[in-house]
Design a protein around this motif. Structure first.
Motif: not given
Ligand SMILES: Nc1ncnc2c1ncn2[C@@H]1O[C@H](COP(=O)(O)OP(=O)(O)O)[C@@H](O)[C@H]1O
Ligand SMILES: [Mg+2]
Lengths: 250, 313
Positions: A16-23, A40-48, A88-90
């Protein structure tokens, strides 16, 4: 079937990132000599997910295991020590520093007693040239700052750094996204060679053709959940695309 | 052609200034005068190199001048009371390193931006220096073994000049030829990239600030020895001068990056400017005005690293 504990295992990993549940509750077993596609789509949680495995982030919940034993991946240095290297992606490069310095950051070659930490510039240049040769960049001026390079060349530098770490698991987040056709092919060739060398690769990609070309198995994420996983053999790019969109894996 | 001008333009301007003074100011070219400039500049260069090392790690050390004064009064007081010169010198260095460590820990553990943390450290050092001295200078006839550290000569060259050369050579070697220096540069350039590459970035930032403190301690010992005195304000003026040297240095050799050869040329240029202006009969305050313009001009040209260190936390 012999029961061999997987190289790495994720059990119920969430972030979780604060209120955002990324995975949420990700279970995944990563074996030796696999090339796993992570889609997975953008925002699916792959990078996380990748940042958790590479030590860049700590999971909020769940358990990581290596060879069946619980572990924590506390930092990127810790992940590297466990044989997990990541691009990393970036890209995470220092743009104004020379190519050679970016490649050997954290894995410098030393001559003489290691306590003195004297850099072996000549060997670093030679090894950097060899690594970059795989991408047709063997002759590039290694003192050029990374900011001078094209997207493909930067990706090559980022991958070269991961290879330097001599890892057992190499994670690549969208390595071909910024590349042309020829450069992408070089990255895919490299992934095949890594597997032949016994390295496990975790590949994040939006490109169905790339995923089909090199992976053995595909894991699909949808809105932070694992939608499922499927063997690549017998799959088509079109079907894979549909599964990613629908989140129904069958 | 353009990269050459970017790299060496201001260094050439310094050479041009040298020629102007050589032609217009009588006695400027006298060997004694030139050696005098190098000697005068030595503490500025040493402090500047310390500031540059912290800046290379992307941290600002604004405490070095007051820490230098405090280290000087610590050293001076001990010598004055008849303690061993070596103990006194070690105490001076220790004060510098201690404040460097304090700065490093406040920045990395308490997450206070170095701009603020080191300003606060400067205030603390200043207060302690006045506490130790009661605001009175420590002056005395001290053992030659001590004063020779700053006043001796080797091969006809003043000790202060040798110390400056030694510090510059050591810093340059460390940055370019060792893993520690290599990693300090990586950390300062992109702290997240360095962290992801597995570097101990917090420890490296502490290292940069400790080195700056150590340079302040060394400069303090040398100043105290060369002047046979110490006071709570003795290094205060070096704050601006040493920073100006580093900023000017950032316009040359590795434009935009704090670097050692640039800092040396910068310090020597500022010393030469002061000396030449005095020889030409310009009033003292003209130097300060010039210093201000040098800082603004240098930062405007290429010293963006300063802004990054100050405002990226
Ligand atoms: N550092 C962060 N702070 C807050 N929210 C984040 C952060 N990194 C990712 N998120 C959120 O977590 C979710 C998954 O993001 P991410 O893992 O980057 O997805 P993907 O790589 O699949 O596109 C998204 O909703 C994104 O906005
Ligand atoms: Mg992503």
């Amino acid at each position: 079937m012999a029961l061999v504990a997987p190289l790495l295992e994720l059990r119920g990993i969430g972030k979780s990132y604060g209120p955002v549940r990324a995975l949420h509750g990700i279970d995944l077993a990563i074996g030796a000599r696999e090339v796993i596609g992570l889609c997975g789509d953008n925002g699916a949680g792959k990078s996380t997910l990748i940042r958790i495995l590479s030590g860049a982030e700590r999971p909020s919940e769940g358990q990581l295991l290596a060879a069946g034993r619980p572990i924590e991946i506390r930092s990127p240095a810790n992940a590297l020590a466990r044989g997990i290297a990541t691009t990393y992606q970036d890209l995470a490069l220092a743009a104004r520093l020379p190519i050679v310095q970016n490649i050997f950051m954290g894995a410098e070659l030393i001559r003489g007693p290691s306590l003195l930490g004297l850099l072996d510039h000549r060997r670093m240049r030679a090894e950097a040239a060899t690594l970059l040769d795989r991408f047709g960049l063997g002759g590039i001026d290694l003192h050029r700052p990374v900011s001078d390079l094209s997207g493909g060349q930067r990706q090559a530098v980022a991958i070269a750094r991961a290879l330097r770490a001599k890892a057992r698991v190499v994670i690549m987040d969208e390595p071909t996204a910024a590349l042309g056709v020829a450069e992408s092919r070089q990255v895919l060739d490299l992934i095949r060679r890594l597997r032949a060398d016994g390295v496990t690769v975790l590949l994040v990609s939006h490109d169905m053709e790339d995923v089909m070309a090199v992976t053995t198995r595909v894991v699909i994420l949808k809105k932070g959940h694992k939608a499922g996983e499927i063997e690549t053999a017998g799959l088509s790019a079109a079907r894979l695309g549909e599964m990613i969109m629908s989140g129904v894996v069958a | 052609m353009k990269p050459l001008i970017a790299r060496y333009g201001t260094a050439l301007a310094a050479v041009a200034l040298f020629v102007v003074f050589a032609v217009t100011a009588r006695n400027f070219l006298a060997v004694g005068n030139l050696i005098g400039i190098a000697k005068h500049v030595s503490p500025i260069a040493i402090l500047g190199i310390g500031f540059a090392l912290a800046l290379i790690a992307a941290e600002l050390d604004l405490s070095f001048a007051n820490v230098c004064s405090l280290a000087a009064v610590a050293t001076g007081t001990l010598v004055h009371r008849g303690h061993s010169p070596w103990l006194a010198a070690a105490a001076g260095l220790g004060v510098g390193i201690g404040f460097g460590l304090l700065n490093g820990l406040v920045v990395t553990r308490l997450k206070v931006p170095s701009l603020i943390a080191t300003l606060a450290a400067a205030a603390i050092a200043n207060g302690l220096a006045f506490m130790v001295t009661d605001g009175v200078s420590v002056v005395g006839r001290w053992p030659v073994a001590f004063t020779d550290l700053g006043r001796g000569e080797v091969l006809g060259i003043p000790a202060l000049v040798w110390w400056m050369a030694l510090v510059a050579a050591a810093a340059l070697f460390w940055l370019k030829q060792t893993r520690g220096g290599f990693r300090l540069v990586c950390t300062g350039e992109n702290v997240e990239a360095a962290r992801l590459a597995g570097l101990p970035v917090q420890r490296l930032k502490v290292t940069g600030l400790v080195l700056s403190g150590a340079a302040a301690g060394l400069a303090a010992v040398l100043l105290t020895a060369s002047l046979s005195s110490a006071s709570a304000t003795m290094a205060g003026d070096f704050l601006l001068t040493a920073i100006a040297a580093v900023m000017l240095g950032m316009t040359m050799f590795e434009p935009g990056h704090a670097n050692i050869p640039g800092t040396m040329v910068g310090a020597l240029t500022i010393g030469m400017l002061g000396n030449g202006l005095v020889l030409l009969g310009a009033p003292y305050y003209v130097q300060d005005v010039c210093l201000g313009f040098i800082i603004i001009g240098s930062v405007a040209v290429s010293a963006s690293a300063l802004t990054r260190a100050a405002f990226d936390v």
